[in-house]
Scaffold this active site. Structure first.
Site, PDB file in Angstrom:
ATOM      1  N   ARG A  88      38.898  59.435  33.619  1.00 23.31           N
ATOM      2  CA  ARG A  88      39.720  58.467  33.137  1.00 23.31           C
ATOM      3  C   ARG A  88      40.524  58.803  32.015  1.00 23.31           C
ATOM      4  O   ARG A  88      41.713  58.406  32.172  1.00 23.31           O
ATOM      5  CB  ARG A  88      39.040  56.936  33.274  1.00 23.31           C
ATOM      6  CG  ARG A  88      38.400  56.686  34.623  1.00 23.31           C
ATOM      7  CD  ARG A  88      38.163  55.237  34.506  1.00 23.31           C
ATOM      8  NE  ARG A  88      37.439  55.019  35.649  1.00 23.31           N
ATOM      9  CZ  ARG A  88      36.969  53.575  36.135  1.00 23.31           C
ATOM     10  NH1 ARG A  88      36.977  52.521  35.468  1.00 23.31           N
ATOM     11  NH2 ARG A  88      36.578  53.380  37.347  1.00 23.31           N
TER      12      ARG A  88
ATOM     13  N   ASP B 164      42.950  38.569  31.459  1.00 22.43           N
ATOM     14  CA  ASP B 164      42.354  39.713  31.547  1.00 22.43           C
ATOM     15  C   ASP B 164      42.659  40.728  30.431  1.00 22.43           C
ATOM     16  O   ASP B 164      43.594  40.442  29.654  1.00 22.43           O
ATOM     17  CB  ASP B 164      42.805  40.457  32.864  1.00 22.43           C
ATOM     18  CG  ASP B 164      41.714  41.592  33.280  1.00 22.43           C
ATOM     19  OD1 ASP B 164      40.886  41.445  34.234  1.00 22.43           O
ATOM     20  OD2 ASP B 164      41.677  42.504  32.778  1.00 22.43           O
TER      21      ASP B 164
END
Length: 296
Positions: free
Chosen positions: A43, A152
């Site tokens: 990632r 979030d």
């Protein structure tokens, strides 16, 4: 000048991984075990390529440079797993409709406000599912003083959530009846795109929030959904978070956790079980003050 992307060194040393894990924990409470090294490398390599930074050690220097604050958001976003679907863990939505909502409706009838928090809302399926469940029971509920706050840490998934557009696997959990009532459908280059209707969006406000940092909300929440989020935190961070949730709830509030999440021994003293991974406050503590910056 940074090295060209093709010359990126994609190996990661043990010491560098430990530094990455420490930053992830300090910034967002995320626990990265050694078994996550491959995932982290995969990632974060995308961030190295985007920035044309040669190796992970150089990336850490860049990340911790006070002039590159925005990169920390990309760093956390890259390490956060955002998997969700509509009406996930359906028993919670049954409880919301049959047990919780009647209590909330009584508050609304008394002229009081009702606030629901979807903490760790990912791409928005959870808060929109909450809104649709409310509308299923009372289609006029949006005209009353009720609001869903959806937060979030990842600004990219929040942008998707705000758009309310879903396709493919992201539409999992939707029935034909739900689609008919709460979505419009358009065809984009042969793919069906499901767009949340405005009546659902009007119930939800999205904000970026790091659960590990200060909470700027004002007021208390009647219901807190925090599902499949704390599993990424260590025991100490979980205990702190549950205590903060307890202090941010109304005395008769509700806390709903994910199917694999449980309160630890200390946190269980603050809550009493009210169903499967469903809890209500037990003892009240007033040792947490929330600064009045974000309206709930």
């Amino acid at each position: 000048m940074n090295a060209p992307a093709r010359n990126i060194e994609t190996s990661i040393s043990e010491s560098t991984f430990k530094k990455i894990a420490a930053i992830a924990h300090d910034e967002a409470g995320i626990i990265l075990s050694n078994s996550k090294q491959s995932m982290v490398k995969s990632r974060l390599t995308k961030r190295l390529r985007a920035l044309e930074i040669r190796d992970f050690d150089s990336y850490l220097v860049f990340l911790q440079n006070g002039q590159n604050l925005d990169e920390m958001k990309h760093f956390i976003s890259a390490l956060t797993t955002n998997v969700s679907h509509f009406f996930r863990e359906t028993h919670h939505f049954d409880t919301l409709k049959k047990t919780i909502l009647p209590e909330l409706q009584n508050k609304l009838k008394r002229g009081e406000k009702v606030r629901i928090w979807s903490a760790g809302c990912s791409n928005g399926q959870e808060p929109y599912s909450i809104a649709m469940a409310l509308l299923d029971v009372d289609e006029t509920i949006a005209a009353q003083d009720i609001k869903i706050l959806a937060t979030d840490i990842d600004p990219e998934v929040l942008a998707h959530a705000v758009s309310g557009r879903y396709a493919g696997a992201m539409t999992s959990g939707l029935t034909d009846n739900v689609i008919k009532n709460y979505f419009s459908i358009e065809n984009v280059r042969g793919e069906e795109i499901f767009q949340i209707k405005q009546q659902v969006k009007d119930l939800v406000s999205f904000r970026q929030l790091n659960l590990h940092a200060d909470w700027p909300m004002r007021g208390s929440f009647d219901v807190i959904f925090c599902r499949n989020v704390v599993i990424y935190f260590d025991d100490a961070t979980q205990a702190k978070l549950y205590k903060r949730f307890h202090s941010a709830m109304t005395e008769n509030g509700w806390l709903l956790l994910g199917h694999s999440e449980r309160l630890n021994s200390d946190s269980s003293k603050l809550f009493k079980s009210a169903g499967v991974t469903t809890y209500r406050p037990n003892l009240r503590q007033q040792n947490l003050r929330l600064s009045p910056q974000l309206e709930t």
